[in-house]
Write a protein that holds these residues in place. Structure first.
Motif, mmCIF file in Angstrom:
data_model
loop_
_atom_site.group_PDB
_atom_site.id
_atom_site.type_symbol
_atom_site.label_atom_id
_atom_site.label_comp_id
_atom_site.label_asym_id
_atom_site.label_seq_id
_atom_site.Cartn_x
_atom_site.Cartn_y
_atom_site.Cartn_z
ATOM 1 N N GLY A 7 6.316 13.902 7.461
ATOM 2 C CA GLY A 7 5.751 12.638 6.629
ATOM 3 C C GLY A 7 6.602 12.458 5.364
ATOM 4 N N LEU A 8 6.978 13.524 4.836
ATOM 5 C CA LEU A 8 8.091 12.964 3.687
ATOM 6 C C LEU A 8 9.508 12.364 4.036
ATOM 7 N N TYR A 11 8.349 8.571 4.628
ATOM 8 C CA TYR A 11 8.057 8.020 3.346
ATOM 9 C C TYR A 11 9.428 7.812 2.493
ATOM 10 N N THR A 12 10.051 8.739 2.314
ATOM 11 C CA THR A 12 11.037 8.456 1.367
ATOM 12 C C THR A 12 12.133 7.662 2.247
ATOM 13 N N ASP A 14 11.394 4.899 4.060
ATOM 14 C CA ASP A 14 10.731 3.798 4.183
ATOM 15 C C ASP A 14 11.078 3.190 2.602
ATOM 16 N N ILE A 15 10.903 4.059 1.644
ATOM 17 C CA ILE A 15 10.879 3.701 -0.014
ATOM 18 C C ILE A 15 12.243 3.345 -0.097
ATOM 19 N N ALA A 35 8.571 1.651 8.759
ATOM 20 C CA ALA A 35 7.920 2.839 8.643
ATOM 21 C C ALA A 35 7.030 3.366 10.210
ATOM 22 N N TRP A 83 17.621 7.417 -2.886
ATOM 23 C CA TRP A 83 16.538 6.442 -3.214
ATOM 24 C C TRP A 83 16.921 6.395 -4.787
#
Length: 96
Positions: A7-8, A11-12, A14-15, A35, A83
């Protein structure tokens, strides 16, 4: 921990992809997957792979999961690093 790291990763990734200077290096979905694409890839590849490994090849050991978790921790850490760099570059703008 395995699922949290997956999941991380989504998320990371996508960000980070919200910045113009960032591109995905995974060749399956191209340079800017959504995502939803990332989640779909994980479900399609990891789900059956984990099921098959446990059912037909024997049980996945704690050492196997630890190795996978170690690798995914490195991937997530790299995503955070990319990021962070993008946020501080004057030549990189947020696109979404």
């Amino acid at each position: 921990m395995f699922y949290v790291l997956q999941g991380l990763d989504v998320y990371t990734t996508d960000i980070a992809l919200q910045y113009s200077c960032i591109e995905e290096v995974n060749p399956i979905f191209g340079k800017s997957p959504t995502a939803k694409d990332l989640i779909l890839l994980k479900v399609i590849l990891l789900g059956p792979g984990l099921y098959y490994s446990n059912k037909y090849e024997g049980i996945i050991t704690d050492a196997d999961l630890a190795a996978s978790n170690y690798l995914m921790t490195a991937v997530v850490a790299n995503n955070f690093d990319v990021w962070s760099d993008a946020k501080h570059l004057s030549t990189c703008s947020k696109i979404r």
